[in-house]
Design an enzyme around this catalytic site. Structure first.
Site, PDB file in Angstrom:
ATOM      1  N   LEU A   1       0.838  -1.207   0.000  1.00 29.62           N
ATOM      2  CA  LEU A   1       0.000   0.000   0.000  1.00 29.62           C
ATOM      3  C   LEU A   1       0.871   1.254   0.000  1.00 29.62           C
ATOM      4  O   LEU A   1       0.609   2.211  -0.726  1.00 29.62           O
ATOM      5  CB  LEU A   1      -0.956   0.007   1.199  1.00 29.62           C
ATOM      6  CG  LEU A   1      -1.929   1.187   1.210  1.00 29.62           C
ATOM      7  CD1 LEU A   1      -2.830   1.187  -0.016  1.00 29.62           C
ATOM      8  CD2 LEU A   1      -2.793   1.199   2.474  1.00 29.62           C
TER       9      LEU A   1
ATOM     10  N   GLU B   1      25.457  13.557  13.599  1.00 28.13           N
ATOM     11  CA  GLU B   1      24.844  12.227  13.515  1.00 28.13           C
ATOM     12  C   GLU B   1      24.896  11.562  12.130  1.00 28.13           C
ATOM     13  O   GLU B   1      23.980  10.825  11.771  1.00 28.13           O
ATOM     14  CB  GLU B   1      23.381  12.269  14.013  1.00 28.13           C
ATOM     15  CG  GLU B   1      23.243  12.861  15.406  1.00 28.13           C
ATOM     16  CD  GLU B   1      21.797  12.899  15.940  1.00 28.13           C
ATOM     17  OE1 GLU B   1      20.941  12.159  15.422  1.00 28.13           O
ATOM     18  OE2 GLU B   1      21.546  13.664  16.888  1.00 28.13           O
TER      19      GLU B   1
ATOM     20  N   HIS C   1      10.158  21.401  10.044  1.00 26.85           N
ATOM     21  CA  HIS C   1       9.431  20.478   9.174  1.00 26.85           C
ATOM     22  C   HIS C   1       9.147  21.020   7.797  1.00 26.85           C
ATOM     23  O   HIS C   1       8.624  20.318   6.950  1.00 26.85           O
ATOM     24  CB  HIS C   1       8.127  20.037   9.846  1.00 26.85           C
ATOM     25  CG  HIS C   1       8.365  18.839  10.693  1.00 26.85           C
ATOM     26  ND1 HIS C   1       8.627  18.942  12.032  1.00 26.85           N
ATOM     27  CD2 HIS C   1       8.444  17.532  10.392  1.00 26.85           C
ATOM     28  CE1 HIS C   1       8.842  17.736  12.515  1.00 26.85           C
ATOM     29  NE2 HIS C   1       8.741  16.861  11.543  1.00 26.85           N
TER      30      HIS C   1
HETATM   31  N1  GLN Z   1      19.105  14.306  18.190  1.00 22.08           N
HETATM   32  C1  GLN Z   1      18.036  13.921  17.329  1.00 22.08           C
HETATM   33  C2  GLN Z   1      18.172  14.666  16.005  1.00 22.08           C
HETATM   34  O1  GLN Z   1      18.571  15.762  15.999  1.00 22.08           O
HETATM   35  C3  GLN Z   1      16.677  14.214  17.933  1.00 22.08           C
HETATM   36  C4  GLN Z   1      15.545  13.711  17.062  1.00 22.08           C
HETATM   37  C5  GLN Z   1      14.159  13.798  17.651  1.00 22.08           C
HETATM   38  O2  GLN Z   1      13.873  14.594  18.506  1.00 22.08           O
HETATM   39  N2  GLN Z   1      13.241  12.999  17.199  1.00 22.08           N
HETATM   40  O3  GLN Z   1      17.842  14.157  14.959  1.00 22.08           O
END
Ligand code: GLN
Ligand code: ZN
Length: 758
Positions: A19, A486, A696
């Site tokens: 889906l 990250e 966002h």
């Molecule tokens: N340290 C994470 C990031 O910056 C926090 C993500 C989150 O709050 N969902 O992506």
């Protein structure tokens, strides 16, 4: 006696996420509506036939949805918000997706969490102009479809009270419960149409009964359910996610034909319903967990059921606790799980078999399901004793935990002074939440390493290069506290889970989060143990590239817990403490490597909150404790940060303060910092960074917008406690927009800094 087995709902994403794939290609314009609808029909057919083949007596029809089942109710009831400009016609596919995803000139309808699950539904919008009429024949077509396949259909509807309750008023002063009299005639019409199609039973879901309901809502139940029966179908009033024993008086007097209660989330309510006179209602009991992936203890379940059937005079049905929507589809698709672990698991397809076994055992006697019980007994015994699960070292550490382990050496006021001396940060320090854009190069390097196409050394140098660049970019932008970005993490859960003992990962264990978005929660099956440091080398490298402080980034124990399928063989509080100890060790290792600031993310902190307020405190107590155990090993000079986002925080502020993090960065820009009022009212004691822009959207906010928010924050909160940062991590954004947005953010901080200092 023949026991009726039934199911409350089956996952609709398809065993291989068919889906999701169809929706996303449809949205890109690569397939037409017809192709999308054919895929949807194939999934439904597969689901129904699976259930039939497993031996389920009554099979749900109407549980399927292209995007969301509450949005489907909105379509069925014609409750289309006026802003989408539909003049009361039938809901087309375009309109349906416009409501779900927004259009160029209309934002999507809001989305929020479905009770305390990780599923999100589309929130109905109500005002005084809301009118209802039958505006979709989807449900009736699906019933015909099922009947043509010879499926013994039970229609599924969201009940009128739950439908109204889950919506929101878009004009102040209006109360959505006032819509009930307008809504009920459409429900009656729906029931009559279902009856005309030859369907006997309707499962009418009213999960809000597990919440604390005010009297007008309870009166609404009486009003609705005295008029809905008698329209040709029999009604099974269905509740889940918690006890409804507190509504016994109401429930037993409603003239419905059956009642489903959930014994998985609230086993204690059985006694209440067994001893009550249910006025000849059918009683449907849940014996199988619809939200977790463990095999049921079938012998024990059968014993309970047999006992119930000897005491209950009416008809007894057997079902899962809630829709299987929250479980992956089929364990048969997992080829890489350790066989021992696999034996302990049941996904949706396997759960159907468990229900069928219980139904069989109950009507034909225990002997008739001897083999199935033996397999189940064996799985249970193996889980009780497996050394994969039980690690004495972990237990020993847990036993030795004392009050001191959840306390920093000194209170915040003292720590603040020490940290001020150590870091010497300017007023309104600027920082980010952790992740930076995950570029194609980063993804490729990670994927290549996973597929063994990149050697360890090649991978290491690719990642180091990324980190070096990310550090330099942050220095150029002028941020005060940096992060490593990250790049090595595909996901904030998976990265840690993969390095901890006690976690297993599936290939296809997807569950729907919303619309076409699916998540694959790892399986936390055993005692959690950290064999070695998980993040230190990356952070240490990042710190070696700059004179500014770099924050270490960890995922917190509470979030690790709620974003996994967790153990059901020990309390969640115990599992949370095990996770906390693993994070605590990482904090110590980071500290020993010279890292002065450590952020422990807890975006899921609210997710475990029980549905009823009276049950909140015990949860908050153990969740706070887990965070404190994770963070309190740090020296006073080490600054502990935490981060939370995208949920309601105003009503749990005391618990957030109890975490005693030195700094919290928190998402606020969407509510234009309304949350700040709550922080002020409560007088939040430690440092705080309310997000000044929403990450966002690709839109770069104006400097003036950010400055306005920042000034607002500085009027509410003592500027010496205030940090400046975005709402959340930046991994989904691109570099150009990220750079511009952060440059603006830094310049806002500087502007305000200079006015405050003069
Ligand atoms: N340290 C994470 C990031 O910056 C926090 C993500 C989150 O709050 N969902 O992506
Ligand atoms: Zn966040």
């Amino acid at each position: 006696m023949n026991t009726v087995t039934h199911n409350l709902g089956f996952p609709r994403i398809g065993a291989q996420r068919e889906l999701k794939k169809a929706l996303e290609t449809y949205w890109k314009g690569q397939i037409d509506d017809n192709q999308l609808l054919v895929t949807a029909q194939e999934i439904r057919t597969d689901n129904w036939l699976r259930q039939q083949k497993a031996g389920i007596g009554l099979i749900p029809v109407g549980d399927f949805a292209l995007y969301d089942h509450i949005l489907d109710m909105t379509a069925l009831l014609g409750a289309i918000p006026q802003r989408f400009g539909s003049a009361g016609d039938d809901v087309s596919l375009d309109l349906y997706f416009a409501m779900a995803r927004g259009t160029a000139d209309q934002p999507a309808m809001e989305m929020t969490k479905w009770f305390n699950t990780n599923y999100h539904y589309i929130v109905p919008e109500f005002d005084d102009t809301t009118r209802f009429h039958l505006a979709s024949d989807r449900l009736f077509r699906e019933i015909e479809e099922a009947k043509a396949l010879g499926v013994n259909a039970k229609a599924v509807l969201i009940g009128p009270l739950t439908y109204l309750y889950l919506g929101k008023e878009i004009t102040p002063g209006f109360h959505r419960l006032n819509l009930l009299p307008r809504l009920l005639p459409v429900y009656r019409e729906i029931l009559q149409k279902i009856a005309a199609l030859g369907v006997e039973w309707v499962q009418i879901d009213e999960p809000i009964l597990a919440l604390d309901l005010e009297q007008p809502w309870l009166d609404g139940f009486a009003e609705a359910y005295h008029t809905l029966p008698g329209n040709g179908c029999r009604l099974l009033l269905t509740t889940y996610f918690g006890t409804v024993a507190h509504h016994l008086a109401l429930l037993k007097n409603l003239p419905v034909d059956g009642l489903h209660i959930d014994l998985i989330s609230a086993p204690e309510q059985l006694e209440t319903f067994l001893t009550a006179d249910l006025s000849a209602k059918t009683l449907s009991l849940s014996c199988i967990d619809g939200r977790n992936i463990w095999c049921a203890d079938l012998s024990q379940k059968l014993e309970t059921l047999s006992h119930v059937s000897s005491r209950f005079a009416g008809e007894l049905w057997v079902a899962p606790g809630c829709s299987l929507l929250h479980c992956p589809v089929d364990l048969a698709l997992e080829t890489k799980l350790e066989p021992e672990i696999r034996n302990w698991l049941a996904f949706s397809a396997q759960k159907l078999e468990e229900i069928a076994t219980l139904g069989h055992g109950l009507s034909q006697g225990k002997e008739s399901v001897r083999e199935e019980l033996a397999v189940s007994d064996q799985a249970r015994q193996s889980r009780q004793t497996s050394c994969r699960i039980h690690n004495p070292v972990v237990h020993h550490r847990l036993d030795k935990l004392t009050e001191r382990d959840s306390q920093r050496a000194h209170p915040f006021a003292k720590r603040k002074l020490l940290q001020k001396q150590r870091f010497n940060l300017p007023l309104l320090p600027t920082t980010t939440i952790g992740s930076f854009p995950q570029t194609a190069a980063i993804r490729q390097a990670r994927a290549g390493f996973k597929r063994n196409e990149l050697s360890h050394l090649e991978y290491l140098s690719a990642m180091r290069e990324e980190i070096r660049e990310i550090i330099h970019k942050q220095e150029e932008i002028g941020l005060d506290v940096l992060v490593h970005g990250e790049p090595e993490r595909n996901d904030m859960m998976e990265y840690f889970g993969e390095q901890l003992w006690g976690y297993a990962f599936t290939e296809n264990g997807w569950v729907q989060s919303y619309g076409s978005r699916c998540v694959k929660p790892p399986i936390l099956y055993g005692d959690v143990y950290r064999p070695e440091a998980m993040t230190v080398e990356w952070i240490k490298y990042a710190q070696s590239q700059t004179g500014k402080p770099v924050k270490g980034m960890l995922t917190g124990p509470v979030t690790m817990l709620f974003w996994s399928f967790v153990r059901d063989d020990q309390p969640r509080s115990t599992t949370a403490l095990q996770l906390a100890l693993a994070i605590r060790d990482e904090v110590t290792d980071l500290e020993n490597a010279g890292i002065g600031m450590i952020q422990i993310d807890e975006p899921a902190f609210r997710e475990g909150l029980p549905l009823r307020k009276q049950d909140w405190q015990p949860y908050l107590d153990w969740a706070v404790k887990a965070f404190r155990v994770a963070s309190s090993g740090a020296n006073d000079e080490t600054q502990i940060h935490t981060h939370m986002c995208y949920s309601e925080f105003h009503d749990i502020l005391p618990a957030i303060a109890e975490l005693d993090a030195d700094v919290i960065t928190i998402e606020t820009s969407r509510s234009r910092m309304e949350l700040l009022d709550a922080f002020v009212k409560f007088s939040y004691p430690n440092e705080i960074g309310p997000g000044v822009y929403d990450i966002h959207s690709p839109r770069v906010p104006d400097t003036s917008e950010m400055l306005e928010l920042l000034i607002k924050a500085s009027c509410h909160i003592d500027p010496s406690l205030l940090w400046v940062n975005p709402d959340c991590g930046l991994k989904t954004r691109s570099w150009p927009e990220t750079r511009t947005a952060l440059q603006k953010m830094v310049s806002c901080a500087k502007t305000l800094r200079s006015t405050l200092q003069t």
